[in-house]
Each structure stands twice: as structure tokens, then as C-alpha cells.
Scaffold this motif. Structure first.
Motif, PDB file in Angstrom:
ATOM      1  N   VAL A  98       4.627   2.364 -11.411  1.00 32.58           N
ATOM      2  CA  VAL A  98       3.279   2.729 -11.839  1.00 32.58           C
ATOM      3  C   VAL A  98       2.345   1.526 -11.736  1.00 32.58           C
ATOM      4  O   VAL A  98       1.221   1.616 -11.215  1.00 32.58           O
ATOM      5  CB  VAL A  98       3.293   3.282 -13.284  1.00 32.58           C
ATOM      6  CG1 VAL A  98       1.865   3.369 -13.834  1.00 32.58           C
ATOM      7  CG2 VAL A  98       3.948   4.649 -13.321  1.00 32.58           C
ATOM      8  N   LEU A  99       2.810   0.375 -12.234  1.00 32.85           N
ATOM      9  CA  LEU A  99       1.976  -0.836 -12.199  1.00 32.85           C
ATOM     10  C   LEU A  99       1.647  -1.249 -10.768  1.00 32.85           C
ATOM     11  O   LEU A  99       0.510  -1.657 -10.477  1.00 32.85           O
ATOM     12  CB  LEU A  99       2.684  -1.975 -12.924  1.00 32.85           C
ATOM     13  CG  LEU A  99       2.805  -1.835 -14.445  1.00 32.85           C
ATOM     14  CD1 LEU A  99       3.650  -2.973 -15.021  1.00 32.85           C
ATOM     15  CD2 LEU A  99       1.428  -1.818 -15.093  1.00 32.85           C
ATOM     16  N   LEU A 100       2.634  -1.133  -9.871  1.00 35.16           N
ATOM     17  CA  LEU A 100       2.418  -1.584  -8.496  1.00 35.16           C
ATOM     18  C   LEU A 100       1.663  -0.562  -7.654  1.00 35.16           C
ATOM     19  O   LEU A 100       0.601  -0.863  -7.093  1.00 35.16           O
ATOM     20  CB  LEU A 100       3.770  -1.905  -7.844  1.00 35.16           C
ATOM     21  CG  LEU A 100       3.722  -2.312  -6.360  1.00 35.16           C
ATOM     22  CD1 LEU A 100       2.891  -3.578  -6.181  1.00 35.16           C
ATOM     23  CD2 LEU A 100       5.128  -2.511  -5.809  1.00 35.16           C
ATOM     24  N   PHE A 101       2.203   0.657  -7.577  1.00 34.56           N
ATOM     25  CA  PHE A 101       1.662   1.640  -6.632  1.00 34.56           C
ATOM     26  C   PHE A 101       0.478   2.441  -7.175  1.00 34.56           C
ATOM     27  O   PHE A 101      -0.319   2.968  -6.396  1.00 34.56           O
ATOM     28  CB  PHE A 101       2.771   2.605  -6.198  1.00 34.56           C
ATOM     29  CG  PHE A 101       3.885   1.946  -5.450  1.00 34.56           C
ATOM     30  CD1 PHE A 101       3.684   1.459  -4.173  1.00 34.56           C
ATOM     31  CD2 PHE A 101       5.135   1.797  -6.021  1.00 34.56           C
ATOM     32  CE1 PHE A 101       4.709   0.840  -3.469  1.00 34.56           C
ATOM     33  CE2 PHE A 101       6.173   1.179  -5.338  1.00 34.56           C
ATOM     34  CZ  PHE A 101       5.958   0.695  -4.058  1.00 34.56           C
ATOM     35  N   PRO A 123      -1.251   8.677  -8.342  1.00 41.13           N
ATOM     36  CA  PRO A 123      -1.696   8.836  -9.733  1.00 41.13           C
ATOM     37  C   PRO A 123      -0.655   8.282 -10.712  1.00 41.13           C
ATOM     38  O   PRO A 123       0.525   8.162 -10.377  1.00 41.13           O
ATOM     39  CB  PRO A 123      -1.847  10.353  -9.883  1.00 41.13           C
ATOM     40  CG  PRO A 123      -0.934  10.930  -8.845  1.00 41.13           C
ATOM     41  CD  PRO A 123      -0.952   9.966  -7.699  1.00 41.13           C
ATOM     42  N   THR A 124      -1.104   7.958 -11.899  1.00 39.76           N
ATOM     43  CA  THR A 124      -0.214   7.348 -12.889  1.00 39.76           C
ATOM     44  C   THR A 124       0.616   8.369 -13.648  1.00 39.76           C
ATOM     45  O   THR A 124       1.698   8.042 -14.137  1.00 39.76           O
ATOM     46  CB  THR A 124      -1.030   6.535 -13.908  1.00 39.76           C
ATOM     47  OG1 THR A 124      -1.976   7.407 -14.545  1.00 39.76           O
ATOM     48  CG2 THR A 124      -1.773   5.399 -13.222  1.00 39.76           C
ATOM     49  N   ARG A 132       0.838  18.551  -5.121  1.00 39.73           N
ATOM     50  CA  ARG A 132       1.968  18.341  -6.015  1.00 39.73           C
ATOM     51  C   ARG A 132       2.873  17.216  -5.511  1.00 39.73           C
ATOM     52  O   ARG A 132       3.383  16.425  -6.299  1.00 39.73           O
ATOM     53  CB  ARG A 132       2.779  19.641  -6.172  1.00 39.73           C
ATOM     54  CG  ARG A 132       2.029  20.754  -6.899  1.00 39.73           C
ATOM     55  CD  ARG A 132       1.607  20.320  -8.299  1.00 39.73           C
ATOM     56  NE  ARG A 132       0.764  21.277  -8.972  1.00 39.73           N
ATOM     57  CZ  ARG A 132      -0.542  21.367  -8.833  1.00 39.73           C
ATOM     58  NH1 ARG A 132      -1.167  20.560  -7.984  1.00 39.73           N
ATOM     59  NH2 ARG A 132      -1.246  22.243  -9.524  1.00 39.73           N
ATOM     60  N   LEU A 133       3.085  17.151  -4.201  1.00 39.98           N
ATOM     61  CA  LEU A 133       3.899  16.070  -3.646  1.00 39.98           C
ATOM     62  C   LEU A 133       3.274  14.713  -3.926  1.00 39.98           C
ATOM     63  O   LEU A 133       3.984  13.722  -4.174  1.00 39.98           O
ATOM     64  CB  LEU A 133       4.067  16.262  -2.132  1.00 39.98           C
ATOM     65  CG  LEU A 133       4.965  17.422  -1.687  1.00 39.98           C
ATOM     66  CD1 LEU A 133       4.923  17.575  -0.177  1.00 39.98           C
ATOM     67  CD2 LEU A 133       6.403  17.201  -2.155  1.00 39.98           C
ATOM     68  N   TYR A 134       1.965  14.651  -3.914  1.00 42.36           N
ATOM     69  CA  TYR A 134       1.240  13.412  -4.201  1.00 42.36           C
ATOM     70  C   TYR A 134       1.534  12.943  -5.626  1.00 42.36           C
ATOM     71  O   TYR A 134       1.753  11.755  -5.871  1.00 42.36           O
ATOM     72  CB  TYR A 134      -0.258  13.674  -3.997  1.00 42.36           C
ATOM     73  CG  TYR A 134      -1.160  12.502  -4.295  1.00 42.36           C
ATOM     74  CD1 TYR A 134      -1.027  11.300  -3.610  1.00 42.36           C
ATOM     75  CD2 TYR A 134      -2.171  12.609  -5.241  1.00 42.36           C
ATOM     76  CE1 TYR A 134      -1.868  10.231  -3.879  1.00 42.36           C
ATOM     77  CE2 TYR A 134      -3.016  11.557  -5.518  1.00 42.36           C
ATOM     78  CZ  TYR A 134      -2.857  10.367  -4.828  1.00 42.36           C
ATOM     79  OH  TYR A 134      -3.690   9.312  -5.099  1.00 42.36           O
ATOM     80  N   TYR A 135       1.565  13.876  -6.554  1.00 40.72           N
ATOM     81  CA  TYR A 135       1.849  13.529  -7.951  1.00 40.72           C
ATOM     82  C   TYR A 135       3.338  13.318  -8.200  1.00 40.72           C
ATOM     83  O   TYR A 135       3.722  12.626  -9.139  1.00 40.72           O
ATOM     84  CB  TYR A 135       1.331  14.631  -8.889  1.00 40.72           C
ATOM     85  CG  TYR A 135      -0.139  14.510  -9.212  1.00 40.72           C
ATOM     86  CD1 TYR A 135      -0.565  13.919 -10.402  1.00 40.72           C
ATOM     87  CD2 TYR A 135      -1.101  14.964  -8.332  1.00 40.72           C
ATOM     88  CE1 TYR A 135      -1.903  13.800 -10.708  1.00 40.72           C
ATOM     89  CE2 TYR A 135      -2.453  14.843  -8.608  1.00 40.72           C
ATOM     90  CZ  TYR A 135      -2.853  14.264  -9.806  1.00 40.72           C
ATOM     91  OH  TYR A 135      -4.195  14.130 -10.085  1.00 40.72           O
ATOM     92  N   MET A 136       4.184  13.905  -7.367  1.00 36.08           N
ATOM     93  CA  MET A 136       5.631  13.794  -7.552  1.00 36.08           C
ATOM     94  C   MET A 136       6.201  12.504  -6.980  1.00 36.08           C
ATOM     95  O   MET A 136       7.316  12.121  -7.327  1.00 36.08           O
ATOM     96  CB  MET A 136       6.342  14.977  -6.887  1.00 36.08           C
ATOM     97  CG  MET A 136       6.177  16.304  -7.596  1.00 36.08           C
ATOM     98  SD  MET A 136       6.830  17.660  -6.584  1.00 36.08           S
ATOM     99  CE  MET A 136       8.534  17.153  -6.372  1.00 36.08           C
ATOM    100  N   ALA A 137       5.457  11.836  -6.112  1.00 32.23           N
ATOM    101  CA  ALA A 137       6.015  10.714  -5.347  1.00 32.23           C
ATOM    102  C   ALA A 137       6.652   9.649  -6.239  1.00 32.23           C
ATOM    103  O   ALA A 137       7.798   9.244  -6.011  1.00 32.23           O
ATOM    104  CB  ALA A 137       4.919  10.092  -4.472  1.00 32.23           C
ATOM    105  N   LEU A 138       5.943   9.175  -7.249  1.00 32.44           N
ATOM    106  CA  LEU A 138       6.464   8.092  -8.084  1.00 32.44           C
ATOM    107  C   LEU A 138       7.633   8.530  -8.971  1.00 32.44           C
ATOM    108  O   LEU A 138       8.668   7.849  -8.991  1.00 32.44           O
ATOM    109  CB  LEU A 138       5.339   7.481  -8.928  1.00 32.44           C
ATOM    110  CG  LEU A 138       4.285   6.685  -8.151  1.00 32.44           C
ATOM    111  CD1 LEU A 138       3.305   6.025  -9.105  1.00 32.44           C
ATOM    112  CD2 LEU A 138       4.929   5.639  -7.259  1.00 32.44           C
TER     113      LEU A 138
END
Length: 327
Positions: free
Chosen positions: A158-161, A169-170, A189-195
Motif C-alpha cells: 500500500v505504501l509503495l504502490f 487504490p489503497t 474490480r481487478l484494479y482494486y483487487m491487484a494489491l
């Protein structure tokens, strides 16, 4: 016949699973009774509770019944699919679980879809490499990454990406206001699921890699692999036809158990990313002293693990005839 043996094996596994589930539920129920908390106060929040209201609620939900009556009542309700009532949310616990479970299943499924192939590749490479330095480097890396707590890795990501690079998104699983549909909705949804998927997949991939490496090294010493080498088969052919196929059996057990546990909610990971799944539901219930919801989520998690272990046992019996014949 094989069919009769398989049927007998399956029935025996079911007979083993049912008493185990009953014992788990009983232990969880008894532990829940020892947890401090006032369900009536949890229902109204910080406001004072009139005695008449308290008496009515305790009568309505039979809170003052003897312990053995409450245990019998709870099991009878569970048999009908009733996990109890959330005093805080004023909704049935099963309704809350079914609302959150698909989100946790989505996160766990996506994580394993990435983790298993990645872990298998790393395991095969480290298990078949002839360079001691490369093997040692990969082994150390997988051990360190596996030892890193998932929630801590998630915070670093979260801090890095998200915070520094602003690539993702965080938190959450989608924007508060979204009008996306079809493919755009899936990409959103994939964008939010990535991290969260990335953090989950790294930990599970390292687990798979360690198991796969040990299994590959064991398989390399088997007679059929030595024979294949003596026949002059290419290295890639030996890996694909013999080593990979026969080394993958232990992964069935590991992946089945891990997936069953993940269905109960990756509590800390979901909290880091505010992922609205079962793990976050558990944390919310603990904060509000909603003991019935906590108990419902724990029972659902235990049920998921028992079911996945049952599925793994059946798959093993299908793969290896010696197991279903009791040899």
C-alpha cells in the motif's frame, strides 16, 4: 469393484467429518459463552438500557435459559440453516455471511489462481537446478517471503504502490459511486483487487514453492526418472511428463487446506485493504461485541476447512487406487 470401494471410502469420510464438525461447533459455542459481553447493550450501542427492554430481549432470545437448553436450541437451529441473529446489525447472521462470503471467495480464488502456478514454477526450478548458488538464493528468498506476515506485506505494498506511486487504490473493492458495466466493471474490480491479491498470492506461492521443491527433489531419485534419463529423454520432457505430474500430488492437500482456511476470511489482510469480506465482518463483530456473528463466521470457516479436507481426501482416492482400497 472400484465404484463400490470409492463409494465406501466417501461414506466413511462423511461419517468422520460429521462428528468432527459437531465437536468443533460445541467447542466454539462453549468458548463463546465465556467471552465477556452484553448482547443487549451491543444491540442499543452506548445508550442506557431500561430494565423492561432488557427483560423483553432476554425473553425473546432466551438469553437466560440453562446452558444445555441453549446448546440444544443452537444445534437445532443450525440444522435448519439458522446461524443465529446479529444483535448489532439486526439481521440474521447467515444473511451477513452469505453477503460477505462471495467477496472472500473472489479474493481467495484470484490469489490461488496466481499463487499455485507461480509457486509450482519456482519449486520446479529450484528443485531441478544443478547450480547450488541459484538453489540457495531461491530457497532463502522463498523462506524469507513466506515468513513475512501477509498483513505487513500488504501494508508495504500500500505504501509503495498506492501512496507513493499512486498506481492502485489503497482500500475497498470498488469506487463508492460507479456506473461501470460489463467488461469495464470487471476491469474496475481487478484494479482494486491487484494489491490484496498480490499480497495474498506472494505468501501462498512461497508455501507452494517450498512443498513443490521438496517433492521434486524426492521424485528425482525415483527409478522411473533415472530410467528416463538413461533412455536419453530431453530434460524438459522428463520434467513435464514425469517430475511435474508426480510431484504435484502433495499440492492437492496443501492447496485444499489453505483454500478452505482462506474461505473463512483472511482477517488481517482484509482489514489492511478494507476488503468487505468475512474477515472484515469478523473484526467488525468483535469490535461491537456481536458474539453471535463472530461465532457464525468461525463455524463457517471450520465448515469450509472440513469440506475442503473431505474434497481433498476424495480427490486423493480418485488419483491413487491404493487409498480407496485401504492399502
Amino acid at each position: 469393484t472400484d465404484t463400490a470401494c470409492m463409494l465406501r471410502f466417501t461414506l466413511l469420510r462423511i461419517l468422520h467429518a460429521v462428528p468432527l464438525l459437531i465437536a468443533v461447533i460445541l467447542v466454539i459455542f462453549l468458548m463463546q459463552q465465556m467471552i465477556p459481553g452484553d448482547p443487549v447493550q451491543a444491540m442499543v450501542g452506548d445508550f442506557p438500557v431500561p430494565q423492561a427492554f432488557r427483560d423483553a430481549i432476554e425473553l425473546r432470545y432466551r438469553l437466560n435459559d440453562p446452558l444445555y437448553v441453549r446448546i440444544w436450541s443452537y444445534f437445532a437451529n443450525l440444522a435448519q440453516g439458522d446461524f443465529g441473529f446479529s444483535y448489532h446489525s439486526q439481521r440474521p447472521v447467515l444473511e451477513l455471511i452469505l453477503e460477505r462470503a462471495p467477496r472472500t471467495i473472489l479474493l481467495a480464488s484470484a490469489g490461488f489462481a496466481v499463487a499455485i502456478p507461480l509457486g509450482m514454477v519456482i519449486g520446479v526450478l529450484t528443485g531441478t537446478t544443478r547450480r547450488a548458488g541459484v538453489d540457495q538464493a531461491w530457497t532463502t528468498t522463498t523462506l524469507v517471503l513466506y515468513a513475512v506476515p501477509t498483513f505487513w506485506l500488504g501494508q508495504l505494498m500500500v505504501l509503495l504502490f498506492a501512496v507513493k506511486l499512486n498506481w492502485f487504490p489503497t482500500q475497498g473493492m470498488g469506487p463508492l459511486l460507479s456506473q461501470a458495466k460489463g467488461l469495464d466493471w470487471m476491469l474496475e474490480r481487478l484494479y482494486y483487487m491487484a494489491l490484496p491479491v498480490g499480497a495474498f498470492a506472494v505468501h501462498e506461492a512461497m508455501r507452494v514453492a517450498r512443498i513443490m521443491r521438496a517433492s521434486v527433489i524426492d521424485t528425482l531419485g525415483q527409478g522411473y526418472v533415472v530410467t528416463a534419463r538413461a533412455k536419453g529423454l530431453r530434460r524438459n520432457t522428463i520434467i513435464w511428463r514425469h517430475i511435474l505430474r508426480n510431484s504435484s500430488l502433495p499440492l492437492v492437500t496443501i492447496a485444499g487446506y489453505a483454500f478452505g482456511a482462506a474461505l473463512g476470511g483472511a482477517v488481517l489482510l482484509e482489514t489492511v485493504f478494507t476488503w468487505p469480506g468475512l474477515g472484515l465482518l469478523m473484526i467488525e463483530a468483535i469490535r461491537t461485541s456481536d458474539n453471535m456473528t463472530v461465532m457464525g463466521v468461525v463455524i463457517f470457516s471450520a465448515l469450509a476447512v472440513i469440506i475442503m479436507n473431505f474434497v481433498v481426501d476424495v480427490l486423493y482416492a480418485l488419483i491413487d487406487p491404493r487409498i480407496r482400497h485401504g492399502r
